[in-house]
Write an enzyme that holds these catalytic residues in place. Structure first.
Site, PDB file in Angstrom:
ATOM      1  CG  HIS A 160      -0.975   3.989   4.599  1.00  0.00           C
ATOM      2  ND1 HIS A 160      -1.703   3.620   5.699  1.00  0.00           N
ATOM      3  CD2 HIS A 160      -0.427   2.843   4.103  1.00  0.00           C
ATOM      4  CE1 HIS A 160      -1.607   2.303   5.866  1.00  0.00           C
ATOM      5  NE2 HIS A 160      -0.851   1.814   4.910  1.00  0.00           N
ATOM      6  CB  CYS A 172      -0.941   0.002   1.198  1.00  0.00           C
ATOM      7  SG  CYS A 172      -0.243  -0.722   2.694  1.00  0.00           S
TER       8      CYS A 172
HETATM    9  O1  L14 Z   1       2.688  -5.991   2.469  1.00  0.00           O
HETATM   10  O2  L14 Z   1       0.474  -3.638   8.491  1.00  0.00           O
HETATM   11  O3  L14 Z   1       0.805  -5.377   1.665  1.00  0.00           O
HETATM   12  O4  L14 Z   1      -0.022  -1.782   7.446  1.00  0.00           O
HETATM   13  C1  L14 Z   1       0.129  -4.182   3.920  1.00  0.00           C
HETATM   14  C2  L14 Z   1      -0.318  -3.692   5.246  1.00  0.00           C
HETATM   15  C3  L14 Z   1       1.947  -5.479   5.065  1.00  0.00           C
HETATM   16  C4  L14 Z   1       1.476  -4.919   6.373  1.00  0.00           C
HETATM   17  C5  L14 Z   1       1.517  -5.631   2.633  1.00  0.00           C
HETATM   18  C6  L14 Z   1       0.392  -2.968   7.467  1.00  0.00           C
HETATM   19  C7  L14 Z   1       0.900  -5.459   3.999  1.00  0.00           C
HETATM   20  C8  L14 Z   1       0.857  -3.573   6.172  1.00  0.00           C
END
Ligand code: L14
Ligand code: 25A
Length: 341
Positions: free
Chosen positions: A247, A133
């Site tokens: 985010h 993300c």
């Molecule tokens: O690798 O905890 O796509 O915010 C995305 C969310 C890893 C953890 C990924 C988090 C996940 C992330």
């Protein structure tokens, strides 16, 4: 589009991202012939709504993918590693949200605004990986800048919402906040390593021996792969903040050619998927609470970095569950059916 509808499976349908897959498929009128909801045995037998009807969630099994043409996965890395090959074998094209397949050389890693042409490589393994993300929302605005002025180095600090870690993580923030405000003190930290309410944790995903987290390395490696440029230097610090959705990122870039902030604003305003919100005198800049529920990546605070000859600073915000996960995956599926299936 050659066909009227496709058989689509949603794996991890009951999760935070899975539910967003289901609503975005309907919002965008994705041509679905048959829909199948899959999750773990914990939620098998429960129902999720699809176009006004209740559809039962089934337990994910090796043979769940007969006749499926597209499989949208978001059930964690372990589940993807184990089950995506069965879906691919059964003839479905997997679009996977986990980090399981992203760095495999023959598996494409796609952000539609940046490298849509890589969707064609689905033919190698019948799997397409959806990037992390934080990486997705960063590379969208960086693409037109890189094309114009060649980015040499990126220094990024993220401010990541709890929804990235799933439903339980959001519940932990909610319950801890309520407990503290009711004078009962914080509830125990279970999902996060420390109290998340009223705090900022410089810790997302696991730590490596070099002192960086896996999330930080994903931003480095995935950026190079998506942009097809191993020469871009990237360094990241990823921080969890007590936000539910959206985010935010402080992004500093150094380019080969000089660009003024006005030139950057112009490039970004003309680029699909980006909205420039940059009027600081009137307190206008991107905010997580405004980006939540939206499709675009919002960019503001665009200004020159006076500490270096060709530097720019900016603030980049997007809904991590939409553009950062479910929406990006469904945009990939749209390219797939438009051009290839
Ligand atoms: O690798 O905890 O796509 O915010 C995305 C969310 C890893 C953890 C990924 C988090 C996940 C992330
Ligand atoms: O394993 P990893 O890689 O470390 O991943 C950790 C977690 O990160 C999330 C995802 O959590 C994952 O479990 N995640 C992964 N990729 C992500 C991304 N790109 C991401 N988050 C953001 N961006 P999640 O809660 O979003 O989704 C979990 C889903 O996966 C299903 N699942 C887990 N193990 C499985 C499995 N499915 C099949 N086989 C397995 N072995 C999981 O199903 C869920 O669908 P479940 O049955 O365990 O669902 C748990 C119950 O959770 C509740 N619930 C979840 N979300 C919501 C919700 N209720 C209301 N609203 C919600 N939004 C339901 O009660 C559900 O039944």
């Amino acid at each position: 589009m050659k066909k009227e509808g496709y058989n689509v499976a949603v794996v991890g349908a009951t999760g935070a991202v899975g539910r967003e897959f289901i609503s975005i498929l309907q919002e965008r009128n994705f041509p679905v012939k048959n829909i199948k909801f899959l999750a773990s045995s914990r939620s098998a037998g429960t129902y999720l709504e699809w176009k006004g009807k209740d559809v039962m969630v089934e337990e994910l099994k090796k043979d769940s993918f007969k006749d499926m043409e597209i499989a949208l996965f978001s059930a964690g890395g372990g589940t993807s590693k184990k089950f995506a090959p069965y879906a691919a074998e059964a003839g479905a094209v997997v679009i996977d949200n986990s980090s399981a397949w992203r760095m495999e050389p023959d598996i494409p890693l796609v952000v539609p605004e940046v490298n849509p042409e890589d969707v064609a490589l689905y033919k190698n393994r019948n799997i397409i990986a959806n990037p992390n993300c934080s990486t997705i929302q960063m590379v969208v605005p960086l693409k037109p800048i890189h094309d114009k002025a060649k980015i040499k180095r990126i220094v990024v600090a993220t401010y990541q919402a709890t929804s990235g870690a799933g439903k339980k993580a959001m519940d932990e923030l909610f319950e801890q906040t309520v407990s503290i405000l009711n004078g009962k003190g914080p509830t125990e930290a279970k999902v996060f390593a420390h109290q998340i309410a009223f705090n900022a944790l410089p810790h997302i995903d696991v730590f490596f021996d070099d002192g960086y987290t896996k999330e930080e390395w994903k931003m480095v490696n995935e950026t190079k792969k998506i942009m097809h440029d191993d020469s871009i230097q990237v360094t990241a610090t990823c921080v969890r903040v007590p936000v539910f959705y959206g985010h935010s990122e402080a992004v500093n870039i150094e380019t080969e050619e000089k660009l003024t902030p006005d030139e950057v604003r112009k490039l970004l305003s003309n680029f699909p998927g980006v909205v420039v919100e940059d009027d600081p005198k009137n307190n206008v800049y991107p905010l997580a609470i405004n980006a939540a529920g939206k499709d675009e990546v919002f960019v503001g605070r665009i200004r020159e970095d006076f500490s270096t000859p060709n530097g720019i600073n900016m603030w980049v915000v997007a809904d991590n569950i939409r553009k950062g996960a479910a929406l990006n995956a469904i945009q990939i599926a749209e390219i797939l059916i438009e051009k290839y299936l």
